[in-house]
Structure formats: C-alpha cells, structure tokens
Design a protein around this motif. Structure first.
Motif, PDB file in Angstrom:
ATOM      1  N   CYS A   1      34.417 114.674 -44.038  1.00  0.00           N
ATOM      2  CA  CYS A   1      33.683 115.731 -43.116  1.00  0.00           C
ATOM      3  C   CYS A   1      32.591 116.042 -43.812  1.00  0.00           C
TER       4      CYS A   1
ATOM      5  N   CYS B   1      32.538 120.185 -43.870  1.00  0.00           N
ATOM      6  CA  CYS B   1      33.388 120.963 -45.083  1.00  0.00           C
ATOM      7  C   CYS B   1      34.039 120.347 -46.010  1.00  0.00           C
TER       8      CYS B   1
ATOM      9  N   CYS C   1      36.490 116.499 -37.344  1.00  0.00           N
ATOM     10  CA  CYS C   1      37.376 116.988 -38.226  1.00  0.00           C
ATOM     11  C   CYS C   1      38.332 118.056 -37.609  1.00  0.00           C
TER      12      CYS C   1
ATOM     13  N   CYS D   1      37.394 121.786 -39.403  1.00  0.00           N
ATOM     14  CA  CYS D   1      36.337 122.668 -39.089  1.00  0.00           C
ATOM     15  C   CYS D   1      35.569 122.244 -37.503  1.00  0.00           C
TER      16      CYS D   1
ATOM     17  N   THR E   1      33.856 119.800 -36.539  1.00  0.00           N
ATOM     18  CA  THR E   1      32.537 119.220 -36.622  1.00  0.00           C
ATOM     19  C   THR E   1      32.773 117.742 -36.475  1.00  0.00           C
TER      20      THR E   1
HETATM   21 ZN    ZN Z   1      35.356 119.635 -41.710  1.00  0.00          ZN
END
Ligand code: ZN
Length: 319
Positions: A218, A221, A232, A235, A237
């Motif tokens: 990711c 993060c 992810c 997080c 994203t």
């Molecule tokens: Zn992440």
C-alpha cells in the motif's frame, strides 16, 4: 527408450514368437551340460568369509560343514565373462537379447538341499534349460520367463570301486527376459490450470517473468499484502505498488497431493504454505525431493517458466 527406437523395431520384425521358440528348442535339445568343476574344493576359509558376510553363527559351520545356502558359491564363475558354449542360461539369454528382450529380472530361486557337504569335498555343477514360458505381459513389460535347473554333485566311489556322482543340491532359477514397458509420456506442463491474471495481479506475474517475487504494498500506509487486491484492508486506499521480496522463507505447513490427477502435473506434488521473511504467507509448490521437507524447513523461491505467458514462483528446500 523411445517407441521410435529403430533397431528395436527391426528386431521385432525379424524375431517373432515362432523364431524365438525354434531357437529355444535347440537349447532344450542340448539337454544337461557336462559337469563343470568348482575352482576349489569346499574349504573353511571361504565358509568363514560367507559366515561373516551373512552374520551366521551356527557352530556346525565353523567345524567343517558348509552352509547349504552356499551351494551356488562353490561353482560361481569368476571375473572372466566368457561362458561355456553349452551354458543353457547364457545361450537362452543371447536368444532373447537378439530378439529385443534385453532386460532381465530375477523372479524365483528355489534351492533344495539333499545332503550336507564337508570341507575337502569337490563340487561340480550341471545345468539344463527347464522351461521357457511366454510371451507374458507383466508390470515391467512384455517378456518370457526362463527357468534353468542347476544340480550340484559330489564325486564318490561306488561299491565296485568306480566313480559316480551324488547330487547334493539343486536350484531352480527363473528370470524374466523382457522389453521394458513404455514409460508413461511426460505430462505437458503447459496444460496446467492457469492462474487468473488481471490488473490487480499483473504486477505479480510480470515479476515472476522477471525473476522477482513481488509483494503488493500500500503506497499510503506501507502495509504489505498477499494475495493481491484492489484496496488496502488497513487504510482503505487504492493506491498500490509493490516491493521485491527476498525470496526466502520457511515452510509453515505443507501437504503432498497424490490424487486426483491435475492437468499439466506429474503427481505427487508437494504444496506448501510458505512464511516469507517479510511476514506474509504464500501458497506454492515445493520442487524436487520431498524427503527433506518439514515444517520450519528453510526454502527459497525458484522460477519455473511454463511458456512465454506464464512463469510460476515455486520453492525449494535449502537445507
Ligand atoms: Zn494502506
């Protein structure tokens, strides 16, 4: 040995069953061989060697009686590979060699002991062809069972003072002379079940082609994940990249797959869950020797190119 082996094809054409049996018939007609003398009389040093090799401790055999199972020992041919012209086993083997049945497998050995023999006695052997049976289809290939009967003799004086022979042991010896069965064709490894390749997994398969074990990362993060996914889980994203793994790990768990058959695979295969140095786990096939696989065994990645489109990441045990 491939099925298109030309000399063998020729041999098959020129040696049919009738020709084989006609040649074998001549060996039968030769009957029993003339007696062939043992190189040495029965002697304690040779008995002692045999007792040591076999771990036999019966005290009778340390005191002049030869172990009956040594019968064959006394008349073994030495290192000279030539054989008497009337040796029926050798002659019959030559017939089958010429006919393309070049492989040999011992199948039976039945010895009968008629009396003990003692140190100082002189042994001789005669042999005759006992039977030839075939062709038979066996697990190792098509062939003929060839049996010979050996008789071991000791010369003795008869009541009139003349020489006669006394049989002391016999051995029925049977071999299979065969053409090895065609090995099953090697599997076409390109027929395997192909992994799904899409925009979420493309980086991984591009990596294996390039000799890299890539792990999705990711970009937001920094978390690593496998198997790959679009988002992810930490997080949430969708900004993703990858890192190249060291390719080292340990066996977390494994199984050996024997059945059912899998396209493109020669079973059994070993499938393992590998714990990577980077902390992720990944399923893969472990190549080669299964003897040394164990939970915790260190492994490293190896790349097996299946074809232009697919290279698999597999594993081998390193210790
Ligand atoms: Zn992440």
């Amino acid at each position: 040995m491939s099925g298109t082996d030309a000399p063998q094809e020729t041999a098959q054409e020129t040696w049919d069953h009738d020709r084989i049996m006609a040649a074998v018939e001549k060996m039968f007609a030769m009957g029993e061989t003339a007696p062939r003398e043992a190189r040495d009389p029965i002697n304690q040093p040779m008995i002692n060697n045999w007792l040591e090799a076999m771990g036999e401790t019966d005290p009778r055999y340390s005191d002049g009686i030869a172990p009956p199972a040594m019968a064959q020992v006394w008349t073994m041919y030495g290192l000279d590979p030539t054989r008497p012209a009337d040796d029926p086993l050798h002659g019959t083997m030559q017939i089958f060699d010429a006919a393309g049945f070049k492989s040999v497998l011992g199948t039976n050995c039945d010895q009968t002991y008629l009396r003990d023999v003692k140190v100082g006695e002189q042994i001789s052997i005669t042999t005759r062809l006992e039977s030839v049976v075939g062709p038979k289809v066996t697990g190792v290939g098509e062939g003929y069972f060839v049996s010979t009967l050996n008789t071991w003799w000791v010369a003795k004086k008869n009541e009139q003072g003349g020489e006669e022979r006394e049989a002391v042991a016999t051995m029925l010896f049977r071999v299979l002379k065969f053409k090895p069965a065609q090995r099953k064709p090697r599997v076409d490894k390109t027929k395997l079940v192909r992994p799904q390749m899409n925009r979420d997994t493309a980086y991984f398969w591009e990596g294996t082609k390039a000799g890299e074990l890539r792990l999705q990362k990711c970009n937001a993060c920094g978390e690593l994940r496998h198997p790959p996914g679009p988002m992810c889980p930490t997080c949430h994203t969708a900004d993703r990249g990858y890192v190249v793994a060291s390719g080292r790990g340990t066996v977390f768990s494994f199984l050996v797959h024997h059945a059912p058959q899998l396209p493109g695979k020669e079973l059994p295969i070993t499938l393992a869950l590998i714990e990577l140095e980077e902390g992720l786990r990944m399923v893969g096939e472990v190549q080669g020797n299964r003897e040394n696989i164990a939970i915790g065994a260190p492994v490293r990645v190896v790349f097996e190119q299946i074809d232009d489109d697919l290279t698999l990441a597999q594993w081998e045990v390193t210790a």
